[in-house]
Design a protein around this motif. Structure first.
Motif, PDB file in Angstrom:
ATOM      1  N   LYS A 194      12.085 -54.547  41.645  1.00 52.44           N
ATOM      2  CA  LYS A 194      13.317 -53.739  41.616  1.00 52.44           C
ATOM      3  C   LYS A 194      13.773 -53.461  40.186  1.00 52.44           C
ATOM      4  O   LYS A 194      14.087 -52.338  39.831  1.00 52.44           O
ATOM      5  CB  LYS A 194      14.466 -54.467  42.332  1.00 52.44           C
ATOM      6  N   SER A 195      13.809 -54.520  39.372  1.00 51.63           N
ATOM      7  CA  SER A 195      14.318 -54.314  38.012  1.00 51.63           C
ATOM      8  C   SER A 195      13.389 -53.387  37.230  1.00 51.63           C
ATOM      9  O   SER A 195      13.848 -52.558  36.449  1.00 51.63           O
ATOM     10  CB  SER A 195      14.437 -55.642  37.277  1.00 51.63           C
ATOM     11  N   PHE A 196      12.083 -53.513  37.460  1.00 50.04           N
ATOM     12  CA  PHE A 196      11.143 -52.661  36.726  1.00 50.04           C
ATOM     13  C   PHE A 196      11.303 -51.200  37.112  1.00 50.04           C
ATOM     14  O   PHE A 196      11.329 -50.320  36.266  1.00 50.04           O
ATOM     15  CB  PHE A 196       9.696 -53.131  36.958  1.00 50.04           C
ATOM     16  N   ASN A 220      20.293 -59.726  32.149  1.00 52.60           N
ATOM     17  CA  ASN A 220      19.737 -59.283  30.857  1.00 52.60           C
ATOM     18  C   ASN A 220      18.369 -58.627  31.038  1.00 52.60           C
ATOM     19  O   ASN A 220      17.404 -58.951  30.351  1.00 52.60           O
ATOM     20  CB  ASN A 220      19.624 -60.465  29.888  1.00 52.60           C
ATOM     21  N   ASP A 221      18.305 -57.719  31.996  1.00 50.06           N
ATOM     22  CA  ASP A 221      17.045 -57.062  32.354  1.00 50.06           C
ATOM     23  C   ASP A 221      16.843 -55.724  31.656  1.00 50.06           C
ATOM     24  O   ASP A 221      15.733 -55.212  31.625  1.00 50.06           O
ATOM     25  CB  ASP A 221      17.064 -56.733  33.863  1.00 50.06           C
ATOM     26  N   TYR A 222      17.909 -55.107  31.193  1.00 51.62           N
ATOM     27  CA  TYR A 222      17.780 -53.700  30.806  1.00 51.62           C
ATOM     28  C   TYR A 222      18.004 -53.402  29.332  1.00 51.62           C
ATOM     29  O   TYR A 222      17.473 -52.432  28.815  1.00 51.62           O
ATOM     30  CB  TYR A 222      18.747 -52.842  31.643  1.00 51.62           C
ATOM     31  N   ILE A 425      24.919 -51.319  39.516  1.00 53.67           N
ATOM     32  CA  ILE A 425      25.328 -52.704  39.812  1.00 53.67           C
ATOM     33  C   ILE A 425      24.230 -53.437  40.577  1.00 53.67           C
ATOM     34  O   ILE A 425      23.552 -52.875  41.435  1.00 53.67           O
ATOM     35  CB  ILE A 425      26.644 -52.798  40.628  1.00 53.67           C
ATOM     36  N   GLU A 426      24.065 -54.702  40.233  1.00 53.22           N
ATOM     37  CA  GLU A 426      23.130 -55.568  40.955  1.00 53.22           C
ATOM     38  C   GLU A 426      23.928 -56.351  41.998  1.00 53.22           C
ATOM     39  O   GLU A 426      25.151 -56.376  41.959  1.00 53.22           O
ATOM     40  CB  GLU A 426      22.474 -56.542  39.976  1.00 53.22           C
ATOM     41  N   GLU A 427      23.202 -57.007  42.900  1.00 48.45           N
ATOM     42  CA  GLU A 427      23.866 -57.784  43.961  1.00 48.45           C
ATOM     43  C   GLU A 427      24.917 -56.916  44.644  1.00 48.45           C
ATOM     44  O   GLU A 427      26.043 -57.364  44.916  1.00 48.45           O
ATOM     45  CB  GLU A 427      24.554 -59.035  43.382  1.00 48.45           C
TER      46      GLU A 427
HETATM   47 MG   LIG Z   1      15.537 -58.101  39.145  1.00 45.14          MG
END
Ligand SMILES: [Mg+2]
Ligand SMILES: Nc1ncnc2c1ncn2[C@@H]1O[C@H](COP(=O)(O)OP(=O)(O)OP(=O)(O)O)[C@@H](O)[C@H]1O
Length: 563
Positions: A194-196, A220-222, A425-427
């Motif tokens: 998902k993050s990728f 801190n993924d992006y 937004i995540e989650e």
């Molecule tokens: Mg992720």
């Protein structure tokens, strides 16, 4: 093998028709528009082999009788026979010849395909299907040209995000205008990519300049570089773009510095700017009861702007002011005590300050409105769901408010339209669960479509937790593998003909494969997501150079003209 029939010699199945150059796989023998078409598969070069070559999620094209071409997606494959003795009396495993004879005659493969688009004769633009091809229409594998025709070429409006399975050379592009036009979602179990894929999509959007993104980057993924589970490093958005395109604002400057992450500012929130509405949405995670939430509004009314500071204060005067409410019977002692206990968490939020000189909301709004995307890096606070939700809610409420005001001014011809904004937004289910989505800013944004030029990109591993009504507003859904039944049901809610695609979704690889459907793609497509790596970095920096050379050209032209 069966010899070619006389008829086939004179009327070969497909090769003489230049518009159907794909490999023939079978014939339509039944089905319906709502339930999908049934294809009797050809035996294949090695009888029976066609079955094994056909995977769910693949594209096929049905050549209708009236020169219509139907684009379909394979949703199921099955074994059939014309004689029950095949089951009761199958050939011996050693009897290869008999098995081959059976596979060429009595036993055959069957595929279910869902028709999605139709290309009318003489038209270049595929349209949604409203009818189905006639009996015995020929089915061929979609070739690169077919898929390219449906998905268009990559250009400034279409961003390449992956390839259909088993078609490594064919790019699948999403229509960026449509992607940002409505709220979108990226779903999938943990670790599916998902993050990728979100980072890939964001780099496409930032590159296109079609919208600014406000990214609440919980893990801190992006922003800056990330390492995967094998220690391989990948660039973050700030490394791919310059400061006119992406800024990283951190809530935790110490961790950012320790990690060597460059940031363009720190976020501080003044206690006195916080309103009960900023916290009411956290009732679930902070386990605040309705009575306790109501008490917050009461305290705000009676204590004024300093209400939160006073609640958290160790000062005796502040405490006795609060005790007075209890003595006067306006507040129950237990309620006050519970709120203070639960609010301990705010003391640990180092980004909350008594005095803040900068109006961070104004700064962020100005940046976003001028086309700069913001990655809000949470650092150590990423582990705290209350901190994440609080900051996302606090900023989104205020920035949305600014957008509404700016849009209204533009409507009254007193200013320019605000630059489109996509909030990531995540989650997401924590923000959009049915209990709270009616009252939160995120539910409002999802529901109002892009009335004020603001949309959401929600990233979530539990889409079943998102309010159905909000889910139905999610225009484009990028779904990696999901195995929970209710999650699968949720991502298909409101998508016509979705039931046929369930098998496709349940059979995705555990990583780097996704089913994309909805507003930004002409038909659902299963892709292997493009590698996030040097090729993509190069594409983005190429664009940078092009921009540079364009601006250089302008500068040159100015010098030429004016000396
Ligand atoms: Mg992720
Ligand atoms: N497009 C891609 N390019 C390169 N590697 C990828 C890609 N997609 C997925 N991967 C690999 O899959 C791993 C998991 O991906 P990712 O971190 O995006 O999962 P996730 O769904 O966001 O997980 P979580 O829910 O735990 O945040 C990555 O660390 C990477 O190794």
């Amino acid at each position: 093998m069966i010899p070619e029939s006389e008829l086939e010699k004179h009327f070969p199945a497909n090769q003489d028709n230049p518009s159907t150059p794909g490999i023939r796989i079978g014939t339509i023998v039944g089905g319906s528009l709502s339930k999908g078409l049934v294809v009797k598969l050809d035996a294949g070069e090695l009888p029976g082999s066609m079955i094994e070559q056909l995977a769910v999620g693949r594209y096929v094209v049905v050549q209708g009788l009236t020169e219509r071409r139907f684009f379909c997606i394979v949703t199921d494959v099955a074994l059939e026979h014309t004689n029950p003795s095949v089951e009761s009396n199958p050939p011996e495993a050693t009897d290869i010849i008999m098995a081959e004879v059976y596979r060429s005659t009595l036993a055959y493969g069957k595929a279910n395909v869902a028709p999605m688009l139709v290309l009318e004769h003489g038209s270049e633009e595929p349209k949604p299907v409203k009818t189905i091809p006639a009996h015995f229409s020929v089915v061929v594998q979609a070739n690169e040209e077919d898929v390219a025709k449906v998905f268009g070429k990559a250009d400034s409006d279409h961003f390449y995000i992956g390839n259909p399975i088993e078609m490594d050379q064919v790019p699948i592009n999403v229509n960026l205008d449509r992607f940002i036009e409505r709220s979108s979602g990226v779903f999938g179990k943990s670790g599916t990519g998902k993050s990728f894929i979100t980072r890939t999509l964001l780099s496409g959007i930032v590159k296109s300049g079609k919208a600014s993104c406000l990214i609440f980057d919980m893990h801190n993924d992006y922003g800056w570089a990330i390492k995967n589970e094998h220690g391989k490093e990948y660039k973050g958005l700030q490394q791919l773009f310059d400061a006119h395109q992406v800024n990283v604002i951190t809530l935790d400057p110490e961790t950012s510095q320790a990690r060597g992450n460059r940031h363009d500012g720190a976020l501080h929130i003044p206690y006195d700017a916080i309103e009960p509405e900023d916290i009411a949405m956290l009732a679930g995670v902070l386990t605040l009861s309705e009575v306790q939430v109501n008490a917050l509004y009461f305290l705000r009314r009676r204590l004024g702007r300093k209400w939160l500071r006073k609640l958290l204060s160790n000062d005796e005067n502040d405490q006795s002011e609060l005790d007075e409410f209890v003595q006067q019977g306006d507040l129950i002692k237990g309620t006050l005590g519970a709120i203070q206990r639960k609010f301990e968490i705010f003391r640990r939020m180092g980004f909350l300050k008594t005095n803040v000189s900068e109006d961070i909301v104004e700064t962020l709004f100005q940046k976003l409105n001028s086309g700069i995307s913001i990655v809000l890096e949470f650092g150590i606070y990423g582990d705290s769901l209350p901190a994440y939700m609080f900051v996302a809610n606090y900023l989104t409420r205020r920035i949305h408010h600014r957008y509404v005001a700016t849009k209204n001014k533009a409507f009254g011809q007193q200013g320019d339209e605000p630059n489109p904004l996509m909030i990531v937004i995540e989650e997401a289910h924590k923000f959009l669960d049915p209990e709270i989505s009616q009252h939160t800013i995120f539910g409002t944004i999802a529901r109002e479509l892009r009335k004020y030029n603001v949309t959401l990109l929600v990233v979530d591993q539990r889409p079943s937790g998102i309010d159905d009504e909000v889910m139905s507003q999610i225009g484009t859904r990028v779904t990696c593998l999901l195995d929970n039944e209710s999650d699968i049901r949720a991502v298909f809610s409101g998508v016509s003909g979705a039931s046929a695609l369930r098998e496709v979704l349940a059979r995705l690889d555990t990583q780097q494969q996704a089913l994309i459907m909805g507003h930004a793609v002409p038909m659902p497509v299963v892709i292997r997501t493009r590698d996030y790596g040097p090729e993509l970095y190069a594409e983005i920096s190429q664009q940078e150079h092009k921009l540079q050379s364009d601006s250089e050209k302008v500068a040159q032209a100015k010098t030429d003209l004016f000396g």
